[in-house]
Design a protein around this motif. Sequence first.
Motif, short mmCIF file in Angstrom:
data_model
loop_
_atom_site.label_atom_id
_atom_site.label_comp_id
_atom_site.label_asym_id
_atom_site.label_seq_id
_atom_site.Cartn_x
_atom_site.Cartn_y
_atom_site.Cartn_z
N TYR A 27 0.82 -1.21 0.00
CA TYR A 27 0.00 0.00 0.00
C TYR A 27 0.85 1.26 0.00
N ARG A 57 -3.00 0.33 -3.80
CA ARG A 57 -2.40 -0.99 -3.61
C ARG A 57 -1.70 -1.33 -4.92
N GLU A 70 -4.71 -0.86 6.88
CA GLU A 70 -4.66 -1.99 7.81
C GLU A 70 -5.95 -2.82 7.73
N SER A 107 -5.90 -4.82 4.50
CA SER A 107 -4.87 -5.86 4.41
C SER A 107 -5.20 -7.12 5.21
#
Length: 68
Positions: A9, A29, A56, A59
Amino acid sequence: MSNDVPHPYTVEVEPLTKPEGQFGWLLRRSGKLIQRSDRAYRSEEKAREAAVEAAERDSKPGADTGRR
């Protein structure tokens, strides 16, 4: 929470033209835009923190952002 963006990212924080003096962010991304802020932040730091949180969340395995 840290300000480290998880690989792959990248976060871009930009000043907004309206409302002036506030900031927004873009989350990418592998270079592809996957999310942008839907609100304005009063500081660059707050915008970056929100973007890192979004990275976060995205992911995590099984994360469903609802975007198709």
